[in-house]
Design a protein around this motif. Structure first.
Motif, short mmCIF file in Angstrom:
data_model
loop_
_atom_site.label_atom_id
_atom_site.label_comp_id
_atom_site.label_asym_id
_atom_site.label_seq_id
_atom_site.Cartn_x
_atom_site.Cartn_y
_atom_site.Cartn_z
N ASP A 128 -13.25 -0.66 8.05
CA ASP A 128 -12.04 0.14 7.86
C ASP A 128 -11.23 -0.33 6.66
O ASP A 128 -10.07 0.05 6.51
CB ASP A 128 -11.17 0.06 9.12
N ARG A 129 -11.84 -1.16 5.81
CA ARG A 129 -11.14 -1.60 4.60
C ARG A 129 -10.75 -0.38 3.77
O ARG A 129 -11.55 0.51 3.52
CB ARG A 129 -12.03 -2.52 3.78
N ILE A 130 -9.47 -0.39 3.33
CA ILE A 130 -8.97 0.74 2.54
C ILE A 130 -8.39 0.28 1.21
O ILE A 130 -8.28 1.07 0.27
CB ILE A 130 -7.90 1.52 3.34
N ALA A 131 -8.04 -1.02 1.09
CA ALA A 131 -7.36 -1.51 -0.11
C ALA A 131 -7.50 -3.02 -0.19
O ALA A 131 -8.04 -3.67 0.72
CB ALA A 131 -5.88 -1.11 -0.07
N THR A 132 -7.00 -3.57 -1.29
CA THR A 132 -6.93 -5.03 -1.45
C THR A 132 -5.50 -5.42 -1.83
O THR A 132 -4.80 -4.66 -2.51
CB THR A 132 -7.91 -5.54 -2.53
N LEU A 133 -5.10 -6.60 -1.39
CA LEU A 133 -3.77 -7.10 -1.70
C LEU A 133 -3.65 -7.29 -3.21
O LEU A 133 -4.46 -7.96 -3.84
CB LEU A 133 -3.53 -8.43 -0.98
N SER A 134 -2.61 -6.70 -3.81
CA SER A 134 -2.44 -6.79 -5.26
C SER A 134 -1.21 -7.58 -5.69
O SER A 134 -1.18 -8.11 -6.80
CB SER A 134 -2.38 -5.38 -5.87
N TYR A 182 -6.95 -3.55 6.01
CA TYR A 182 -7.61 -2.62 6.93
C TYR A 182 -6.66 -1.50 7.35
O TYR A 182 -5.46 -1.70 7.53
CB TYR A 182 -8.07 -3.35 8.20
N GLN A 183 -7.22 -0.32 7.53
CA GLN A 183 -6.50 0.81 8.14
C GLN A 183 -7.47 1.49 9.11
O GLN A 183 -8.43 2.09 8.68
CB GLN A 183 -6.02 1.80 7.10
N PRO A 184 -7.21 1.34 10.45
CA PRO A 184 -6.04 0.71 11.06
C PRO A 184 -6.11 -0.80 11.01
O PRO A 184 -7.14 -1.38 10.65
CB PRO A 184 -6.11 1.21 12.50
N GLY A 185 -4.99 -1.45 11.39
CA GLY A 185 -4.96 -2.90 11.44
C GLY A 185 -5.85 -3.44 12.54
O GLY A 185 -6.33 -2.71 13.42
N SER A 186 -6.07 -4.75 12.51
CA SER A 186 -6.98 -5.39 13.45
C SER A 186 -6.59 -5.15 14.91
O SER A 186 -7.45 -5.00 15.78
CB SER A 186 -7.04 -6.90 13.17
N ALA A 187 -5.29 -5.12 15.21
CA ALA A 187 -4.84 -4.89 16.58
C ALA A 187 -5.21 -3.50 17.08
O ALA A 187 -5.23 -3.25 18.29
CB ALA A 187 -3.33 -5.10 16.69
N ASP A 188 -5.48 -2.59 16.16
CA ASP A 188 -5.85 -1.22 16.52
C ASP A 188 -7.33 -0.97 16.27
O ASP A 188 -7.74 0.14 15.91
CB ASP A 188 -4.99 -0.24 15.72
N PRO A 237 -0.92 7.47 15.41
CA PRO A 237 -0.66 6.66 14.20
C PRO A 237 -1.40 5.32 14.21
O PRO A 237 -1.42 4.62 13.20
CB PRO A 237 0.86 6.46 14.22
N ARG A 238 -2.01 4.95 15.35
CA ARG A 238 -2.78 3.71 15.41
C ARG A 238 -4.26 3.95 15.14
O ARG A 238 -5.05 3.00 15.14
CB ARG A 238 -2.62 3.05 16.79
N ALA A 239 -4.62 5.19 14.91
CA ALA A 239 -6.03 5.53 14.69
C ALA A 239 -6.40 5.36 13.21
O ALA A 239 -5.56 5.05 12.36
CB ALA A 239 -6.29 6.96 15.14
N ARG A 240 -7.68 5.60 12.92
CA ARG A 240 -8.17 5.58 11.54
C ARG A 240 -7.88 6.93 10.90
O ARG A 240 -8.27 7.97 11.43
CB ARG A 240 -9.67 5.30 11.53
N TRP A 241 -7.18 6.93 9.77
CA TRP A 241 -6.85 8.15 9.04
C TRP A 241 -7.50 8.10 7.67
O TRP A 241 -7.39 7.12 6.95
CB TRP A 241 -5.34 8.26 8.85
#
Length: 326
Positions: free
Chosen positions: A161-167, A149-155, A94-98
């Motif tokens: 790995d950007r997947i979205a923007t804060l809305s 980002y997905q995954p997050g920076s810690a991962d 679950p910490r990987a890039r999906w």
């Protein structure tokens, strides 16, 4: 009481099964065949039957005669059960890039470590990622349009790995506001003047103590493309709806750190002080469960055993987990 097994009948059933299994698999939606006790009105009858598993049940009028499962085969009753599609339970991290990404995995604002993708929700006809403010909006510090980002920076998540923007996000109040007292402002100004002339680099800042109760730690992110996300929760499946949390209820969650865990609702209508680094925010109308989370699980959706969403996880300790009713 355990049903009595007649091995003669069982041997006959096995032979019938062997004779028809290949033919049954040619029928529409069939994904499995086996022997088991027939279930009627949700209860086992103790009657041995040929169990035919299908992806989904359909009205008989929508099936051809070749696809219908007969009530019995060679005298052995059949039992049609809906199981969905059968998938291998691969242990993807679950910490990987999906891609596509789905609830239950690592995600985060570019400036935080990592939290959990909670749910895929709809707003004005568009799918949005739901998680916590402190996961997607960096505890009020983020700006709308910031990258997620997905995954997050810690991962190991990066701009690639950007997947979205804060809305959107619900601001978290820490009980302070802009000062309105002229006496306090004048006193602070005088003390800061004295600090300057004595060479001190420290300054006083006035704030107004304003008791404020938060109701949620929540934020939304808009995926860059709709096909980058899917709604099924890792390890749990598709949510079946939403429901109110109930005292004593068993609940479950899938999180980035501790994976799939279960707990029991131990308190409702809770007011609680939650620490965010060096600040504390007070929340009201929250729910406590037995411990079922770890740091990094923030943002996980909480579901009951019927897969109805009951809340959004955002805090906890070694002895308790805390979520907001959905």
């Amino acid at each position: 009481m355990e049903p009595h097994i007649d091995y003669g009948i069982l041997d006959d059933a096995r032979q019938i099964y062997t004779d028809v299994v290949d033919e049954l698999f040619q029928r529409r939606n069939v994904v499995a065949c086996g022997l088991g006790y027939k279930i009627t009105s949700g209860k086992p009858t103790g009657k041995l039957s040929l169990v035919v598993s299908v992806t989904h049940k359909m009205p008989a009028v929508e099936l051809t005669s070749e696809d219908l499962i007969p009530p019995s085969v060679s005298g052995l009753e059949t039992d049609v059960v809906e199981t969905g599609r059968i998938r291998a339970l691969t242990a993807k991290d679950p910490r990987a890039r999906w891609r596509p990404a789905q609830p239950g995995i690592s995600i985060g604002h570019r400036d935080i470590t990592a939290g959990t993708f909670g749910l895929l929700v709809q707003r004005e006809g568009q799918a949005h990622i739901l998680s916590n403010n402190h996961v997607l909006a960096d505890i009020n510090a983020a700006g709308l349009g910031d990258p997620i980002y997905q995954p997050g920076s810690a991962d190991s998540g990066t701009s690639d790995d950007r997947i979205a923007t804060l809305s959107d996000f619900e601001p978290i109040s820490f009980g302070d506001a802009e000062p309105t007292c002229r006496i306090a402002k004048t006193l602070a100004s005088g003390l800061n003047w004295m600090a300057r002339i004595t060479g001190s680099t420290h300054r006083l800042q006035t704030i107004q103590a304003a008791p404020s109760l938060n109701r949620m730690d929540a934020a939304l992110a808009l995926p860059d493309q709709p096909d980058l996300v899917i709604p099924e929760i890792v390890g749990i499946g598709m949510p079946t709806g939403a429901a109110e949390p109930v005292l004593g209820q068993e609940v479950q969650k899938m999180g980035r750190t501790s994976g799939l865990t279960k707990g029991t609702i131990s308190q409702i209508s809770v007011t609680v002080a939650v620490n965010y680094a060096d600040r504390t925010a007070r929340f009201t109308d929250q729910i406590f469960t037995t411990p079922m989370s770890s740091p990094g699980d923030s943002g996980s959706s909480i579901l009951n055993v019927e897969r109805q969403v009951v809340g959004l996880l955002f805090a906890g300790s070694e002895r308790v987990s805390i979520f907001t009713p959905i």
